[in-house]
Design a protein around this motif. Sequence first.
Motif, PDB file in Angstrom:
ATOM      1  N   ASN A  67       0.580  -1.082   0.086  1.00 28.56           N
ATOM      2  CA  ASN A  67      -0.017   0.087   0.015  1.00 28.56           C
ATOM      3  C   ASN A  67       0.769   1.201  -0.017  1.00 28.56           C
ATOM      4  O   ASN A  67       0.313   2.433  -0.138  1.00 28.56           O
ATOM      5  CB  ASN A  67      -1.094   0.072   1.297  1.00 28.56           C
ATOM      6  CG  ASN A  67      -1.968   0.990   1.200  1.00 28.56           C
ATOM      7  OD1 ASN A  67      -1.972   1.890   1.395  1.00 28.56           O
ATOM      8  ND2 ASN A  67      -3.096   0.341   0.602  1.00 28.56           N
ATOM      9  N   LEU A  99       3.748   1.480  -1.851  1.00 32.94           N
ATOM     10  CA  LEU A  99       4.601   1.490  -2.961  1.00 32.94           C
ATOM     11  C   LEU A  99       3.847   1.575  -4.382  1.00 32.94           C
ATOM     12  O   LEU A  99       2.720   1.265  -4.542  1.00 32.94           O
ATOM     13  CB  LEU A  99       5.322   0.009  -3.054  1.00 32.94           C
ATOM     14  CG  LEU A  99       6.068  -0.307  -1.937  1.00 32.94           C
ATOM     15  CD1 LEU A  99       6.740  -1.882  -2.062  1.00 32.94           C
ATOM     16  CD2 LEU A  99       7.377   0.622  -1.947  1.00 32.94           C
ATOM     17  N   THR A 100       4.517   2.112  -5.286  1.00 28.75           N
ATOM     18  CA  THR A 100       4.175   2.355  -6.408  1.00 28.75           C
ATOM     19  C   THR A 100       5.083   2.358  -7.684  1.00 28.75           C
ATOM     20  O   THR A 100       6.140   1.702  -7.135  1.00 28.75           O
ATOM     21  CB  THR A 100       3.504   4.015  -6.671  1.00 28.75           C
ATOM     22  OG1 THR A 100       2.979   4.299  -7.886  1.00 28.75           O
ATOM     23  CG2 THR A 100       4.565   4.986  -6.146  1.00 28.75           C
ATOM     24  N   CYS A 101       5.106   2.460  -8.674  1.00 29.57           N
ATOM     25  CA  CYS A 101       6.035   2.267  -9.741  1.00 29.57           C
ATOM     26  C   CYS A 101       7.408   3.138  -9.560  1.00 29.57           C
ATOM     27  O   CYS A 101       7.254   4.371  -9.176  1.00 29.57           O
ATOM     28  CB  CYS A 101       5.663   2.432 -11.297  1.00 29.57           C
ATOM     29  SG  CYS A 101       6.614   1.888 -12.544  1.00 29.57           S
ATOM     30  N   LYS A 146       4.935   8.184 -12.021  1.00 28.17           N
ATOM     31  CA  LYS A 146       4.665   8.697 -10.679  1.00 28.17           C
ATOM     32  C   LYS A 146       3.124   9.722 -10.703  1.00 28.17           C
ATOM     33  O   LYS A 146       2.559   9.586 -10.049  1.00 28.17           O
ATOM     34  CB  LYS A 146       5.520   9.778 -10.156  1.00 28.17           C
ATOM     35  CG  LYS A 146       6.824   9.100  -9.652  1.00 28.17           C
ATOM     36  CD  LYS A 146       6.723   8.214  -8.254  1.00 28.17           C
ATOM     37  CE  LYS A 146       7.969   7.419  -7.994  1.00 28.17           C
ATOM     38  NZ  LYS A 146       7.911   6.582  -7.050  1.00 28.17           N
ATOM     39  N   PHE A 185      -0.745   3.195  -9.214  1.00 29.18           N
ATOM     40  CA  PHE A 185      -0.767   2.668  -7.988  1.00 29.18           C
ATOM     41  C   PHE A 185      -2.268   2.323  -7.761  1.00 29.18           C
ATOM     42  O   PHE A 185      -3.139   2.927  -8.262  1.00 29.18           O
ATOM     43  CB  PHE A 185      -0.449   3.898  -7.114  1.00 29.18           C
ATOM     44  CG  PHE A 185      -0.849   3.705  -5.563  1.00 29.18           C
ATOM     45  CD1 PHE A 185       0.089   2.992  -4.870  1.00 29.18           C
ATOM     46  CD2 PHE A 185      -1.816   4.224  -5.015  1.00 29.18           C
ATOM     47  CE1 PHE A 185      -0.167   2.752  -3.389  1.00 29.18           C
ATOM     48  CE2 PHE A 185      -2.191   3.962  -3.605  1.00 29.18           C
ATOM     49  CZ  PHE A 185      -1.333   3.048  -2.840  1.00 29.18           C
ATOM     50  N   PRO A 199      10.328   3.704  -5.122  1.00 31.23           N
ATOM     51  CA  PRO A 199       9.004   3.132  -5.362  1.00 31.23           C
ATOM     52  C   PRO A 199       8.105   3.654  -4.002  1.00 31.23           C
ATOM     53  O   PRO A 199       6.788   3.611  -4.553  1.00 31.23           O
ATOM     54  CB  PRO A 199       9.231   1.890  -5.414  1.00 31.23           C
ATOM     55  CG  PRO A 199      10.152   1.529  -4.303  1.00 31.23           C
ATOM     56  CD  PRO A 199      11.369   2.569  -4.197  1.00 31.23           C
ATOM     57  N   LEU A 200       8.466   4.369  -3.186  1.00 30.54           N
ATOM     58  CA  LEU A 200       7.595   4.725  -2.337  1.00 30.54           C
ATOM     59  C   LEU A 200       6.489   5.821  -2.856  1.00 30.54           C
ATOM     60  O   LEU A 200       7.063   6.922  -3.575  1.00 30.54           O
ATOM     61  CB  LEU A 200       8.144   5.094  -0.951  1.00 30.54           C
ATOM     62  CG  LEU A 200       8.874   4.097  -0.143  1.00 30.54           C
ATOM     63  CD1 LEU A 200       9.799   4.490   0.688  1.00 30.54           C
ATOM     64  CD2 LEU A 200       7.766   3.335   0.837  1.00 30.54           C
ATOM     65  N   ARG A 201       5.239   5.884  -2.433  1.00 32.98           N
ATOM     66  CA  ARG A 201       4.591   6.882  -3.050  1.00 32.98           C
ATOM     67  C   ARG A 201       4.462   8.003  -2.362  1.00 32.98           C
ATOM     68  O   ARG A 201       5.184   8.146  -1.066  1.00 32.98           O
ATOM     69  CB  ARG A 201       3.056   6.451  -3.037  1.00 32.98           C
ATOM     70  CG  ARG A 201       2.331   6.169  -1.701  1.00 32.98           C
ATOM     71  CD  ARG A 201       0.859   5.650  -1.895  1.00 32.98           C
ATOM     72  NE  ARG A 201       0.615   4.964  -0.834  1.00 32.98           N
ATOM     73  CZ  ARG A 201      -0.306   5.562   0.189  1.00 32.98           C
ATOM     74  NH1 ARG A 201      -0.766   7.111   0.134  1.00 32.98           N
ATOM     75  NH2 ARG A 201      -0.866   4.826   1.172  1.00 32.98           N
TER      76      ARG A 201
END
Lengths: 127, 441
Positions: free
Chosen positions: A7, A9-11, A17, A23, B276-278
């Motif tokens: 939850n 983490l994204t690309c 982004k 996400f 990679p952290l949002r």
Amino acid sequence: MKVLTLNFLTCAVKACKSSTSSFPLHPKECELVSDSIVPNPALLTNILPRVDWSALITISTELGFPTLPPTAPTIEELQSDEKMMAELHTLLLETQISEGSLVCGNCGHEYKIKEGIANFLLPNHLV
Amino acid sequence: MEYMIRFTHVHETFRLPEIKALAVLEGIDLEVISYSADSPYCFVKLPSEEAAIKLAKRSILAKAIYEVWGSGSSYEDLHDNVRGVSQHLWPLYKTCSFKFSIDSFQGTRSTETHRKLIEGFKFLEFEGPIRMKNADQEFCLFEEWVFQSERLGILEPHSVHMGRFICGSDRDAIGIYDLKKRKYICTTSMDAELALITANITLAAPGKIFYDPFVGSGSFPVACAHFGAFAFGSDIDGRSIRGKGKSKPNLYSNFVQYGITDLFGDSFIADLTHTPLRKARLFDGIVCDPPYGVREGLKVLGSRDPTKGKVPVIRDGKAHHELDAYIPPKRPYSFLAMLDDILEFASISLVDNGRLSFWMPTANDEDQEIKIPEHHALEIVSTCTQEFNRWSRKLITYRRIPDSEVVAITREKRVKEDGVNADDLNPFRKGYFKGFKAGFR
């Protein structure tokens, strides 16, 4: 890798982004394991406001878990609802992906998870 | 009420920042009455004994905390002062078992003198039994001597204090987390004592989420978890997280060794410049010891030649980067740029009043000193220095200022360091290998 971490983490690709489809990352061919962890209500109440609830619903469905309520409980609701507390504890902290990959919905890049450790290093053409 | 913190006499510049951080963490109103880097005795004003216990119990650099019964420049003085200051307390301890001890800083006394000095306090009229072990109450006489008093022929301390023992600290943790006994370490593992102090200064506590972007073998997450925080870590070098061979010790096995697996968040392989952290306020604290480029090279994703590798390599109809054995290329990176990246990342990821602590090296020579980096959303809380011969390393701690208090200023962009090799990008590394001779910039 815990569902909680998923939850967060994204690309890793910078161009992704800004895209909403990056996400959450989508689990693919994932093996799940469950570790028993001592309940930590203080941690869970602290985590709750930082969890993106709609992403959690998506992930939970994709991993085949029972459906979550459409909106996140408030901190008071969580604290007074033992069942909800236990369910979120199991989902966020105890459930882990041991093998598999995570796929970005925008660029399609796959991040591999091995022995519970995800690798977010990018090949040169995506840097 | 006045209390005295008995510090250890090491890492002097870390002592007050640690105690002040613990006061913030516990919400204690702490007033420092007197403190000197030359003395292990620090006098403070605290609202209650309960506050004193909270303040000292998880400190690493304090040994214990005492209730102050009196101070003086000689024992005669001290006797008078005790009569004046703490007479109302004497009846409370009239019948309990007790013991007296003497703590001489930079001085020594024979056991014979010890007894004489203690007997000088007969006027307290304690009637309880004396027990050297498990006494109900412990009283201590503190003596401050001039440095090298014996050689200078000085026969008496320049000041003496008396205190009642309240509680000890968490110094035992240093032995528990000792690197010599840790099953998995790497070349840059942080010393247990300093890692624990770092965790304290960053306000690691139960229920909080912590992150180390240069995790290595996990020294900081382990220290944060010791204080109850839930700890995450990542590193660009997957080997340090995974460990080697079958039935391998690795980062996670350190959590197993110390019985703190419940507080292990996660570890993953990532580069901070391509995290990679949002972008969200996820962490209560960020702690790290970024690679200086001396023992461990400072690298980020990318190729040394920026024109190279813009298209995926396909070999035998298969994309090269999808193979299991593929290792992404990395390039050297500027340490100063990395510090800026860490600050920017912290300003995005920390909750309001969350703290960032990182270690950075600098030359002791003023001309070659590296400036402490700044960020408009981060306020410097403390700077602690560990000195070596020609260089030192600093632990710098920032607080994330709530958005409503941030004064927006347009910052000058750091001039981009030219060059592609490690020396050109990293003035500290260059100076280190040249022995910090003048003018390496």
